[in-house]
Design an enzyme around this catalytic site. Structure first.
Site, mmCIF file in Angstrom:
data_model
loop_
_atom_site.group_PDB
_atom_site.id
_atom_site.type_symbol
_atom_site.label_atom_id
_atom_site.label_comp_id
_atom_site.label_asym_id
_atom_site.label_seq_id
_atom_site.Cartn_x
_atom_site.Cartn_y
_atom_site.Cartn_z
ATOM 1 N N GLY A 159 36.235 16.046 -105.740
ATOM 2 C CA GLY A 159 34.963 15.794 -105.077
ATOM 3 C C GLY A 159 34.736 16.642 -103.853
ATOM 4 O O GLY A 159 34.849 17.856 -103.877
ATOM 5 N N SER A 160 34.454 15.995 -102.745
ATOM 6 C CA SER A 160 33.888 16.637 -101.568
ATOM 7 C C SER A 160 34.826 17.621 -100.886
ATOM 8 O O SER A 160 36.048 17.428 -100.833
ATOM 9 C CB SER A 160 33.477 15.561 -100.553
ATOM 10 O OG SER A 160 32.990 16.142 -99.371
ATOM 11 N N CYS A 161 34.219 18.687 -100.331
ATOM 12 C CA CYS A 161 34.956 19.664 -99.523
ATOM 13 C C CYS A 161 35.323 19.104 -98.156
ATOM 14 O O CYS A 161 36.056 19.746 -97.398
ATOM 15 C CB CYS A 161 34.109 20.929 -99.347
ATOM 16 S SG CYS A 161 33.713 21.780 -100.883
ATOM 17 N N THR A 162 34.812 17.935 -97.809
ATOM 18 C CA THR A 162 35.080 17.324 -96.504
ATOM 19 C C THR A 162 36.431 16.629 -96.475
ATOM 20 O O THR A 162 36.797 16.007 -95.474
ATOM 21 C CB THR A 162 33.944 16.329 -96.156
ATOM 22 O OG1 THR A 162 32.684 16.971 -96.375
ATOM 23 C CG2 THR A 162 33.989 15.903 -94.701
#
Length: 795
Positions: free
Chosen positions: A80-83
């Site tokens: 999922g997220s790059c964060t």
């Protein structure tokens, strides 16, 4: 020894084995006992773990409700997220990070969080991150260990009868130097046989800290640096490159880098002080980006944060962080959909261009739909690459890593959906079901891909009906559950349509197809829909409708307006289209009439409908006349930020049993964990309907309902299907080898909606001929909902 328990997705309690853990990462080699968490389901740290508490908040993950703080956790990978890198940094600073993270697959997102933490805080706080180097045997051994522990516990065996001993050297992210899995006695025997000097009690870790051996190319880049920020950025990039090039503890090949055409920064979102401190250090060190760089949506609407009820300190920190990135030379785009920007400063990347993009939905769209080349660049690494103007030449920047590793077979699914849609005879069943299909399908494909680069086959006959908005929703959902930054779609995405590229992939082996094909089934689609729309038992009254995740496009604004118009001009009792409706078809596409008739439809006063959209596209849609009637209907537009950052009242409903309704597969996945509220999923048309009625939609999409009795469309598929070179009705293959050859066929011709017949059928030909005689060439430009209505009228 204490035993450890966790709840699993099937409702059973599972005992965690003991972990005897040794690290020479500033711990003087002492042995420690930690709880061990294992899952064969990947986890997105952003939207999956609360950075303030370390509690897993992803409702769909087996670890939901558990804390990862000070535990050894083992996963296939992040997703999922790059964060994820930001979340790991904040976990470290808050003292809630795992003690160590064991990953089956190499994951650059998490490793960057450890690298940046090493720059701004004590390395003794950093978790060890270990890569099992894709060793499935070791990963399965760990899985069996956990299963045996659960079995032993169910048989009333002595608690903690299984254990794992993990030992490694060097600072994170590192590689496993030693991993023994077995019974508690076996591990105890192993520890007793260690040499007396093994523990290195007198080890001074800091004295062993050395810089890596830089290559001549890296030394040259260091010598050309003009600011301290460039040096800092290069250090992070070079250390990251060594991780990505490592195999079996040594560099697999010589490290190389390539220049980039542009960057998109995801690290401008504020979730804690760690990211702000990092950006401020870059500014103070004289940092400046070398390539055109856009900014992702930030954590607060920079002009309307007070109106939205954002806490002042949070808003101020978010604005300060955004200002830091503007000082670094980034452009104030503030959008999670940079591929929609098209002006003098920003334009979508071209096929084959190398870029550095963060934000998972944007990365998947850029790789898959545009054919650009970027991996999921973690927050912090993205700005470092923009300052340096380079990226390591790894992952999907290389041709070999863009070759599909698995095929997701949706051919039978497509035929089943076609059969169901053919029985749909009333608005909005057709159009809403069609639009809702893509986020559900993307979510399912991400889950099935398991970290591999997939090619989705079977959608070729829909190629003329699939828009960029559909692909935007698909890629956002795929990026939520998938680890791969790329998915090919046969007959639709550019690389899958290039015959030369397909030949290089070499898909002619019957063995490959038998071993690497995963079916995409209607049952899987139904299960995914139910997972995203699972809170049907909540308060039936709608309070909030959330649109624009990712940010809305201009055409989506136009579509919303069309749905409102169709809601206003509902079909008569006899089901015929009125002359006024026919005229409105011309009005929407060609601007011959005003759309002011939408004034007759108002949303329910108790419902709030809000949409996130970039400032640039909002202004463009306003010039086209779409915004004023939407705002008059009651749509509130939010800029600069996105739904993944609007987490609290008064935007989010105050009552905990009131669900938020959204048309986004991405937000339906992340929203429940981020907001601690139930969620409902529906298509855009149903969201508009709910805004008027104040009630949640009660029906499932048409393509999930049992089809009405009708003559069979064609013989049932025996395996996979291929596209006829003439673009007519699809034929079915009788072998997997024949299916493999289908990928070398020409791109299928455009066809009209599956609810009005197929190319080559008598129904299709008769109705399409009447439509073309009425509208001429413009018929191919009409919205699909109107085409469907008109063709059903002219039968």
């Amino acid at each position: 020894m204490s035993s450890f328990f966790s709840s699993t997705s099937d409702g059973f309690a599972r005992m965690h084995p003991r972990v005897v853990f040794q690290s020479n990462h500033d711990y003087n080699g002492r042995l420690e006992l930690h709880e061990f968490l294992f899952s064969n389901v990947s986890l997105s740290f952003w939207g999956g773990i609360d950075p303030n508490t370390g509690i897993v908040i992803d409702l769909n993950h087996p670890w939901h409700g558990q804390s990862v703080a000070n535990k050894i956790i083992c996963l296939p990978s992040g997703r999922g997220s790059c964060t994820a890198s930001q979340v790991l940094l904040e976990l470290i600073l808050n003292g809630k990070a795992p003690r160590a993270i064991l990953l089956r697959d190499l994951d650059g997102l998490l490793t960057v969080g450890a690298l940046v933490a090493d720059e701004i805080c004590s390395r003794s706080l950093c978790p060890d991150i270990l890569w099992l180097e894709g060793d499935q045997k070791v990963f399965l051994a760990l899985q069996k260990l956990v299963e045996d522990s659960a079995s032993n516990d169910n048989n009333n065996a002595v608690p903690g009868s299984s254990a794992v001993c993990v030992a490694w050297m060097d600072m994170p992210p590192s590689h496993v130097a030693l991993l023994n899995v077995g019974s508690a006695k076996a591990v105890d025997d192993y520890l007793e046989n260690l040499p007396d000097d093994y523990y290195h009690d007198d080890l001074d870790f800091e004295s062993r800290r050395t810089e890596p051996n830089y290559t001549p190319e890296e030394e040259r880049m260091f010598n050309n640096c003009k600011t301290d920020a460039e040096v800092m950025a290069l250090k992070v990039i070079f250390r990251y490159a060594r991780i990505m090039y490592m195999k079996d503890g040594i560099l697999e090949s010589e490290i190389s880098y390539r220049s980039i055409k542009g960057a998109h920064i995801d690290g401008c979102t504020y979730i804690g002080l760690g990211g702000l401190q990092f950006a401020q250090r870059l500014v103070q060190a004289g940092g400046r980006v070398k390539v055109p760089t856009t900014l992702n949506a930030v954590s607060a609407d920079r002009r309307q944060w007070q109106k939205l009820g954002v806490p002042e300190m949070y808003a101020r920190n978010s604005i300060t962080l955004g200002d830091c990135y503007l000082e670094l030379g980034c452009q104030p785009s503030f959008t999670c959909a940079p591929y929609l920007l098209n002006n003098n400063k920003n334009s979508p990347p071209k096929l084959g261009e190398h870029i550095c993009w963060g934000e998972s939905n944007a990365v998947v769209f850029a790789n898959s739909v545009l054919g650009a080349r970027t991996t999921k660049y973690a927050d912090y690494l993205d700005i470092c690459c923009a300052i340096a103007g380079i990226v390591p030449e790894t992952c999907v920047h290389l041709d070999i890593n863009r070759v599909p590793e698995i095929a997701l077979d949706a051919r039978e699914l497509v035929q089943q959906v076609n059969a169901k849609m053919l029985t749909s005879h009333s608005y909005p069943s057709y159009d809403s079901s069609w639009d809702a299909l893509f986020p559900i399908l993307g979510h399912l494909c991400g889950t099935l891909s398991d970290g591999k680069v997939p090619i989705l086959i079977g959608l070729e006959q829909w190629s003329g009906n699939i828009t960029r908005d559909h692909l935007k929703a698909f890629c956002a959902a795929f990026g939520t559950t998938g680890t791969s930054p790329l998915i090919h779609i046969a007959g639709i995405t550019p690389e899958a349509c290039d015959s030369n590229i397909r030949k290089e992939w070499g898909y002619t082996s019957t063995t490959w197809w038998k071993e690497n094909v995963i079916p995409v089934t209607l049952a899987g689609l139904s299960e995914t829909f139910d997972r995203l729309d699972k809170d049907r038992e909540t308060n039936p009254r709608v309070e909030l409708i959330a649109l624009g995740n990712p940010h809305l496009s201009v055409t989506e604004c136009q579509q919303m307006l069309q749905f409102i118009q169709l809601r206003n001009n509902a079909l008569g009792q006899n089901g015929n289209v009125t002359e006024e409706q026919e005229q409105s078809v011309d009005a929407y596409k060609f601007g011959s009439r005003s759309t002011s008739t939408t004034k007759e439809v108002k949303k329910n006063d108790n419902v709030r409908i809000m949409a996130c959209m970039s400032r640039e596209l909002y202004d463009l849609a306003k010039k086209k006349g779409f915004i004023a009637p939407l705002e008059e209907f009651g749509v509130e537009f939010v800029h600069d930020t996105c739904w993944c950052m609007l987490l609290d009242p008064p935007v989010i409903p105050t009552t905990h049993n009131t669900a938020t309704l959204t048309n986004s597969g991405k937000y339906a996945h992340y929203g429940p964990g981020l907001t601690n509220r139930p969620f409902r999923f529906a298509c855009t048309a149903d969201c508009i309907e709910a805004a008027v009625t104040g009630q949640y939609p009660s029906r499932r999409p048409t393509w999930l309902l049992p089809p009405l009795p009708s003559p069979p469309l064609s013989p049932p598929p025996s395996s996979l299907s291929s596209q006829s070179p003439t673009g007519t009705m699809r034929t079915y293959c009788t072998s997997t080898a024949a299916a493999a050859m289908a990928l070398t066929s020409t791109r299928p011709r455009t066809c009209v909606s599956p609810s009005i017949g197929f190319p080559g059928s008598s129904v299709y030909s008769r109705r399409l001929g009447m439509l073309q005689s009425r509208f001429g060439r413009r018929s191919s430009q009409l919205p699909r909902a109107f085409i469907s209505l008109l063709l059903r009228k002219w039968r």
